[in-house]
Design a protein around this motif. Structure first.
Motif, mmCIF file in Angstrom:
data_model
loop_
_atom_site.group_PDB
_atom_site.id
_atom_site.type_symbol
_atom_site.label_atom_id
_atom_site.label_comp_id
_atom_site.label_asym_id
_atom_site.label_seq_id
_atom_site.Cartn_x
_atom_site.Cartn_y
_atom_site.Cartn_z
ATOM 1 N N THR A 69 71.834 76.812 23.398
ATOM 2 C CA THR A 69 71.590 77.624 22.207
ATOM 3 C C THR A 69 70.406 78.546 22.430
ATOM 4 O O THR A 69 70.452 79.728 22.083
ATOM 5 C CB THR A 69 71.360 76.726 20.973
ATOM 6 O OG1 THR A 69 72.505 75.892 20.782
ATOM 7 C CG2 THR A 69 71.116 77.553 19.720
ATOM 8 N N ARG A 70 69.327 78.027 23.038
ATOM 9 C CA ARG A 70 68.160 78.869 23.350
ATOM 10 C C ARG A 70 68.571 80.036 24.241
ATOM 11 O O ARG A 70 68.170 81.180 24.018
ATOM 12 C CB ARG A 70 67.091 78.052 24.068
ATOM 13 C CG ARG A 70 66.330 77.116 23.203
ATOM 14 C CD ARG A 70 65.219 76.408 24.005
ATOM 15 N NE ARG A 70 64.891 75.161 23.372
ATOM 16 C CZ ARG A 70 65.327 73.968 23.754
ATOM 17 N NH1 ARG A 70 66.103 73.833 24.810
ATOM 18 N NH2 ARG A 70 64.981 72.890 23.090
ATOM 19 N N ALA A 71 69.361 79.727 25.283
ATOM 20 C CA ALA A 71 69.805 80.762 26.213
ATOM 21 C C ALA A 71 70.676 81.795 25.496
ATOM 22 O O ALA A 71 70.521 83.010 25.706
ATOM 23 C CB ALA A 71 70.570 80.136 27.379
ATOM 24 N N PHE A 72 71.579 81.333 24.644
ATOM 25 C CA PHE A 72 72.465 82.227 23.900
ATOM 26 C C PHE A 72 71.659 83.183 23.021
ATOM 27 O O PHE A 72 71.906 84.392 23.004
ATOM 28 C CB PHE A 72 73.441 81.405 23.051
ATOM 29 C CG PHE A 72 74.378 82.226 22.235
ATOM 30 C CD1 PHE A 72 75.520 82.763 22.801
ATOM 31 C CD2 PHE A 72 74.126 82.472 20.896
ATOM 32 C CE1 PHE A 72 76.390 83.538 22.048
ATOM 33 C CE2 PHE A 72 74.989 83.237 20.134
ATOM 34 C CZ PHE A 72 76.126 83.773 20.718
ATOM 35 N N GLY A 114 68.495 83.978 23.355
ATOM 36 C CA GLY A 114 67.695 84.841 24.210
ATOM 37 C C GLY A 114 68.500 85.974 24.823
ATOM 38 O O GLY A 114 68.026 87.115 24.897
ATOM 39 N N GLU A 115 69.715 85.688 25.275
ATOM 40 C CA GLU A 115 70.573 86.715 25.873
ATOM 41 C C GLU A 115 70.888 87.826 24.887
ATOM 42 O O GLU A 115 71.090 88.968 25.277
ATOM 43 C CB GLU A 115 71.886 86.097 26.352
ATOM 44 C CG GLU A 115 71.752 85.223 27.571
ATOM 45 C CD GLU A 115 72.996 84.392 27.837
ATOM 46 O OE1 GLU A 115 73.993 84.522 27.085
ATOM 47 O OE2 GLU A 115 72.982 83.603 28.802
ATOM 48 N N ARG A 116 70.954 87.491 23.625
ATOM 49 C CA ARG A 116 71.301 88.478 22.604
ATOM 50 C C ARG A 116 70.076 89.062 21.909
ATOM 51 O O ARG A 116 70.197 89.843 20.978
ATOM 52 C CB ARG A 116 72.248 87.861 21.584
ATOM 53 C CG ARG A 116 73.646 87.868 22.167
ATOM 54 C CD ARG A 116 74.499 86.768 21.672
ATOM 55 N NE ARG A 116 75.785 86.777 22.353
ATOM 56 C CZ ARG A 116 76.008 86.280 23.556
ATOM 57 N NH1 ARG A 116 75.030 85.754 24.243
ATOM 58 N NH2 ARG A 116 77.218 86.313 24.095
ATOM 59 N N GLY A 117 68.904 88.648 22.335
ATOM 60 C CA GLY A 117 67.680 89.192 21.755
ATOM 61 C C GLY A 117 67.457 88.778 20.312
ATOM 62 O O GLY A 117 66.819 89.494 19.543
ATOM 63 N N ILE A 118 67.975 87.616 19.944
ATOM 64 C CA ILE A 118 67.819 87.117 18.576
ATOM 65 C C ILE A 118 66.526 86.311 18.494
ATOM 66 O O ILE A 118 66.379 85.296 19.172
ATOM 67 C CB ILE A 118 69.024 86.246 18.159
ATOM 68 C CG1 ILE A 118 70.310 87.082 18.175
ATOM 69 C CG2 ILE A 118 68.791 85.622 16.793
ATOM 70 C CD1 ILE A 118 71.572 86.290 17.934
ATOM 71 N N ALA A 119 65.594 86.785 17.697
ATOM 72 C CA ALA A 119 64.320 86.085 17.524
ATOM 73 C C ALA A 119 64.547 84.831 16.684
ATOM 74 O O ALA A 119 65.300 84.854 15.712
ATOM 75 C CB ALA A 119 63.309 86.998 16.855
ATOM 76 N N TYR A 120 63.898 83.741 17.067
ATOM 77 C CA TYR A 120 64.056 82.484 16.340
ATOM 78 C C TYR A 120 62.777 81.674 16.418
ATOM 79 O O TYR A 120 61.938 81.890 17.287
ATOM 80 C CB TYR A 120 65.238 81.679 16.886
ATOM 81 C CG TYR A 120 65.053 81.184 18.298
ATOM 82 C CD1 TYR A 120 64.584 79.903 18.548
ATOM 83 C CD2 TYR A 120 65.350 81.993 19.381
ATOM 84 C CE1 TYR A 120 64.414 79.445 19.845
ATOM 85 C CE2 TYR A 120 65.185 81.548 20.681
ATOM 86 C CZ TYR A 120 64.721 80.268 20.909
ATOM 87 O OH TYR A 120 64.553 79.818 22.197
ATOM 88 N N THR A 121 62.662 80.731 15.489
ATOM 89 C CA THR A 121 61.564 79.776 15.488
ATOM 90 C C THR A 121 62.151 78.426 15.846
ATOM 91 O O THR A 121 63.135 78.002 15.247
ATOM 92 C CB THR A 121 60.911 79.697 14.095
ATOM 93 O OG1 THR A 121 60.448 80.997 13.734
ATOM 94 C CG2 THR A 121 59.763 78.704 14.082
ATOM 95 N N GLU A 122 61.564 77.768 16.822
ATOM 96 C CA GLU A 122 62.069 76.460 17.229
ATOM 97 C C GLU A 122 61.204 75.352 16.639
ATOM 98 O O GLU A 122 59.981 75.422 16.680
ATOM 99 C CB GLU A 122 62.096 76.321 18.748
ATOM 100 C CG GLU A 122 62.692 75.004 19.178
ATOM 101 C CD GLU A 122 62.976 74.921 20.667
ATOM 102 O OE1 GLU A 122 63.223 73.808 21.145
ATOM 103 O OE2 GLU A 122 62.952 75.957 21.343
ATOM 104 N N MET A 123 61.886 74.344 16.100
ATOM 105 C CA MET A 123 61.215 73.188 15.533
ATOM 106 C C MET A 123 61.702 71.957 16.289
ATOM 107 O O MET A 123 62.895 71.650 16.250
ATOM 108 C CB MET A 123 61.556 73.051 14.047
ATOM 109 C CG MET A 123 61.305 74.306 13.222
ATOM 110 S SD MET A 123 59.583 74.636 12.977
ATOM 111 C CE MET A 123 59.224 73.489 11.682
#
Length: 107
Positions: free
Chosen positions: A51-54, A56-65
Motif C-alpha cells: 500500500t505504501r508503494a502504491f 508513493g508511485e501515484r504521488g498520493i500524500a498520506y499520514t501513516e499511523m
C-alpha cells in the motif's frame, strides 16, 4: 497501423488517467489538495508495504499511523472497525486491506 496506434494511445491514457485527469479537468485539482489519506499499518505487514508503494508511485500524500506503536493510532483503528491491516481512510471512505482500485476510487 492507425488502429493499433489509437488502441495503444487509449490504453496508455486509461493506465495513466490519474495523472491526466488533473490536466484535463483543471478545477478538480483544487479538490485534490483537500484530500486526507490516513494509513493504519504495522511495520512488518507485507500488504502495508504494498500500500505504501502504491501510494508513493501515484504521488498520493498520506499520514501513516502504526497501530502497534501508538495507542491513539490503535484507538482510531479500532473505531474504524479495524480487523486487519492495512486500513486506509480516504476522507470519509474506509478501505480494509490492500485494494488499489478502491483506493483510486475513494481518492
Amino acid at each position: 497501423m492507425k488502429r493499433i496506434l489509437l488502441i495503444l494511445a487509449a490504453l496508455a491514457a486509461w493506465q495513466h488517467w490519474d495523472r491526466l485527469e488533473p490536466m484535463l479537468l483543471g478545477n478538480q485539482q483544487q479538490v485534490a489538495e483537500h484530500r486526507e489519506v490516513i494509513l493504519y499499518a504495522t511495520s512488518w505487514c507485507g500488504y502495508c508495504a504494498k500500500t505504501r508503494a502504491f501510494l508513493g508511485e501515484r504521488g498520493i500524500a498520506y499520514t501513516e499511523m502504526d497501530i502497534e506503536k501508538s495507542a491513539d493510532a490503535r484507538r482510531a483503528y479500532d473505531a474504524l472497525g479495524g480487523r486487519g491491516v492495512p486500513v486506509l481512510k480516504v476522507n470519509d471512505t474506509v478501505i480494509h486491506g490492500y485494494d488499489p482500485q478502491g483506493i483510486l476510487a475513494a481518492y
